[in-house]
Design a protein around this motif. Sequence first.
Motif, mmCIF file in Angstrom:
data_model
loop_
_atom_site.group_PDB
_atom_site.id
_atom_site.type_symbol
_atom_site.label_atom_id
_atom_site.label_comp_id
_atom_site.label_asym_id
_atom_site.label_seq_id
_atom_site.Cartn_x
_atom_site.Cartn_y
_atom_site.Cartn_z
ATOM 1 N N PRO A 572 -10.678 -42.417 62.268
ATOM 2 C CA PRO A 572 -12.143 -42.259 62.344
ATOM 3 C C PRO A 572 -12.547 -41.288 63.453
ATOM 4 O O PRO A 572 -11.899 -41.218 64.501
ATOM 5 N N GLU A 573 -13.620 -40.559 63.218
ATOM 6 C CA GLU A 573 -14.106 -39.581 64.201
ATOM 7 C C GLU A 573 -14.550 -40.293 65.472
ATOM 8 O O GLU A 573 -15.094 -41.402 65.437
ATOM 9 N N ASN A 574 -14.266 -39.678 66.637
ATOM 10 C CA ASN A 574 -14.613 -40.237 67.958
ATOM 11 C C ASN A 574 -14.052 -41.641 68.162
ATOM 12 O O ASN A 574 -14.694 -42.524 68.753
ATOM 13 N N PHE A 575 -12.835 -41.845 67.661
ATOM 14 C CA PHE A 575 -12.181 -43.152 67.785
ATOM 15 C C PHE A 575 -11.961 -43.491 69.258
ATOM 16 O O PHE A 575 -11.549 -42.643 70.057
ATOM 17 N N ASP A 576 -12.222 -44.744 69.640
ATOM 18 C CA ASP A 576 -12.066 -45.195 71.030
ATOM 19 C C ASP A 576 -10.657 -45.757 71.224
ATOM 20 O O ASP A 576 -10.383 -46.919 70.921
#
Length: 622
Positions: A572-576
Amino acid sequence: MFPEQYDVIVVGGGHAGAEAAAAAANMGSKTLLVTMNLQTIGQMSCNPAMGGIAKGQIVREIDALGGYSGIVTDKSAIQFKMLNKSKGPAMWSPRAQSDRMRFAEEWRLALENTPNCDFYQEMVSGLLVENNRVIGVRTSLGLEIRGKAVVLTNGTFLNGLIHIGEKQFGGGRAGERAATGITEQLRDFGFESGRMKTGTPPRVDGRSLDYSAMIPQPGDERPEKFSYLDTPVLQRQRDCHMSHTSAKVHDLLREGFDRSPMFNGRIKSIGPRYCPSIEDKIDRFADKDSHQLFVEPEGWNTVEVYVNGFSTSLPEDVQFKALKSVKGFESVKFFRPGYAIEYDYFPPTQLKHTLETKLVENLYFAGQINGTTGYEEAASQGLMAGINAHLRLNEKDAFILQRDEAYIGVLIDDLITKGTEEPYRMFTSRAEYRTLLRQDNADLRLTPKSFDIGLASKERLKRMEEKERKSDAFVNFFKDTSVLPEAINPILERLDSALVKQSDKMFKVFSRPKVKMEHMLELEPVSGFVEDNDLNREVLEQTEIQVKYSGYIQKEKNNADKLQRLENVKIPENFDYFKLKSLSFEAREKLSAIQPVTIAQAARVSGVNPSDISVLLVYLGR
């Protein structure tokens, strides 16, 4: 002076900028190429050659995609060589010496004959940005030119600083000023920048050299070419020559080390590991008392000569005295001394795989600004940046080449995923699937993809399909046709290969290591098939490789397919990553900085272990 808005503005007219402008314009974008000097479009700033180990494969890939580098090289070549011919076809690498002046002229003419491509000569000093999106450029005269996308291809010009001994002065190339303003603005936007170094050798007067004291280096007897189109094949060639340094030359060079910017601390940045200066070579390899020098003519008619292997930033008097002690150079006259140049670059981990920056939308970097070295590496990035700028503006899917599809894919993935702290150069060893990524099949791999996105022409596709059809038919001929012992055994006996006792398929016999296409052509059915189907040398070569290396090729395809499964697992985009405590701290740091798009890319990040990948797969439900 300008239309209300361009689609794509390309800054810089070197190899990256020229390919970027050509690609965007040929795909239909209204394109502006802005450069500090329109007389140096496509300038060969360093050696007058294209191709080489892995670099030749890249030029073939650029050509297969519809770029201009291969065409320009063929039109301006003075010598052609296929390197590594004694090794397997995965290692064969085309290389051409070019006429430097004709090369730049052909590039200029190619771009002038490209619809949708405009030109403007001036320095770009800044970018126009609104809401983290680039909307144009500002020139040193204060002109604002609007554009929907901007491709920066600044080469060595960003705050360029030239070093010759203890002298230093601003410049992006000998005789040309540096570009200022862009680095500082990009830093203000939050970009990280660094400094790199490259260098170039002296240029000398060929009339002052004694070629009889050197070793001739002729081109191939049957020269090939780069482009898959109907570009000219060399009918005559110019020889290069080889000489060597000596212990005396090294001693003379060492006398200037105290005035060398490399050794007295003036140059702090890192230079190319695989193309070191002569002073660096004799310092690092002190046990060697000789190094090769390749004496390369700059063109058909000029007397200017490039001394490949003698790149240096030593004082000009030291350069001159040392070079005079090289065999054949005793009476040498300089056109200009060698020099080193430091310049700004931006670590490429700040880019997406499309070469768009992560911080500013519709802004693309290509070439030495990304930390690479070499015309070919730069040109391929320019091509991909131009393609993706056009596609994004037209809301189409990005064009990204995978590591098993092209050396260009390996190059960009290495830069985006691993970054580089020294000038990056492509080698065949950087590719996991080099048996698939051969120079002979670049058109088969890439032309259909390029045609689908609207760059490769119908003519290219038709030529590729014809080659594929003919080579597939020839391979099937070998699979389906048997040969009698009395026909093949005389050939096998001559080759000291085991004789056959009964009729066998030609494919099996041809697969033997010592049996080559030239031997199979001695058989009447084979020569008859070639004649009846009008098969050219390109098809014969492709067929031979497909027969002899079919097992290796299939094995590598299987391995690539396995890895492709991980390429399909998106992150997923901008995954933490910091919320996954099971990941190592280094993995969390590195993955957060790079933000890989897929699991496969994450696995290639330096410092990320297999156990970290397992954690990610579990979290993502795989």
